[in-house]
Scaffold this active site. Sequence first.
Site, PDB file in Angstrom:
ATOM      1  N   CYS A 197      -2.264  -0.600   7.351  1.00 43.34           N
ATOM      2  CA  CYS A 197      -1.468   0.628   7.287  1.00 43.34           C
ATOM      3  C   CYS A 197      -1.665   1.475   8.536  1.00 43.34           C
ATOM      4  CB  CYS A 197      -1.840   1.432   6.053  1.00 43.34           C
ATOM      5  SG  CYS A 197      -1.325   0.658   4.502  1.00 43.34           S
ATOM      6  N   CYS A 252      -6.029   1.699   5.394  1.00 40.99           N
ATOM      7  CA  CYS A 252      -6.659   0.445   5.806  1.00 40.99           C
ATOM      8  C   CYS A 252      -6.160   0.090   7.210  1.00 40.99           C
ATOM      9  CB  CYS A 252      -6.316  -0.664   4.823  1.00 40.99           C
ATOM     10  SG  CYS A 252      -4.576  -1.155   4.875  1.00 40.99           S
ATOM     11  N   HIS A 270       0.822  -1.193   0.000  1.00 41.41           N
ATOM     12  CA  HIS A 270       0.000   0.000   0.000  1.00 41.41           C
ATOM     13  C   HIS A 270       0.866   1.257   0.000  1.00 41.41           C
ATOM     14  CE1 HIS A 270      -3.917  -2.066   1.618  1.00 41.41           C
ATOM     15  NE2 HIS A 270      -3.388  -2.664   0.562  1.00 41.41           N
ATOM     16  N   GLU A 316       0.775   3.936   1.893  1.00 42.05           N
ATOM     17  CA  GLU A 316       1.260   4.339   3.218  1.00 42.05           C
ATOM     18  C   GLU A 316       2.433   3.457   3.651  1.00 42.05           C
ATOM     19  OE1 GLU A 316      -3.329   4.797   3.207  1.00 42.05           O
ATOM     20  OE2 GLU A 316      -1.801   3.479   2.349  1.00 42.05           O
TER      21      GLU A 316
END
Length: 334
Positions: free
Chosen positions: A292, A289, A261, A263
Amino acid sequence: MLIGLTGKNGCGKGVVADFLRAMGYHYHSLSDVVREEIVTRGQKVTRDTLVVTANELRTTNGPSVLAERIMAKLDPEKNYIIDSVRNPFEVEALRRRKDFFLLMIDAEPKVRFERIKARARESDPQDYEAFVKLEATEAGSNDPNTQQLNRTCEMADAQVENNATIEELHEDIRHVLRALSANATRPTWDEYFMKIAQVAALRSNCIKRKVAAVIVRDHRVISTGYNGTPKGIKNCNEGGCPRCHTFGKSGEGLEECLCAHAEENAIAQAAYHGVRIADATMYSTYSPCLRCTKLIINSGIAEVVYSVAYPMEKLPLSLLTEAGVKVRRLEKSS
């Protein structure tokens, strides 16, 4: 800065446009859109065909069509003059740019008529009575797709009288520019960093969703990341992630997704380069999410600013709040 020019026939818009062009402003005219259409139709460009064709374009494509076509050509970092703004819907379309200002050039009717006589165009009215009649036609009507000069002029942010010399007109324009420049807007820090994140998202190779995050300290970007397969792994859009490449339903098969992801990648890049991110702010195009979120909390990031809510945002956002991480949503800017 984006300066629109409006005003009645013979007021001196062309003189003002030439003055601004000499200062480095790039020139566009809404009338040029109409001229292009007339040439495409194989017709002769006259004052009458300009008015009729412009009205037809507005009726067929909406009253702001001329401005919309010009807006599509503009670069956000350049200064522009937009000449021949004659309809309120055109003004509204141009005002989607925060740096747009409408400038009205005005002059006494008899002064304008003498200027028109001096330029001696074949299509111009030849006597004052015909001039006044034409003025009334262009001033406005009940049809929103026609010229609405009176209403358009009423929307001006500034007005300059052009009844004297060109030198006086130039000085008045300089005065207006100083005032407009003093009130000019620019992106806030939030908008600035979110725009950077939105551009970074374009680098993502994920075929499901393009996301990016930037980490900021002291108004300085210290790390960026966008989602995609890990370093050295075939790109997602090339088949590197089996879950994404099935083109299945959103939210299903997440345990098979190989994409890191945004992040995660922003935090990993900071760690890789030895950059301290404690107490920093993360700007992300989507809210994080749960996976993260745990990384954000443990990395010491103090604030998360996001643009679009992730489908499963409730638990991650409540967890960030419980951990003392400030969370804000910034609506996606245009």
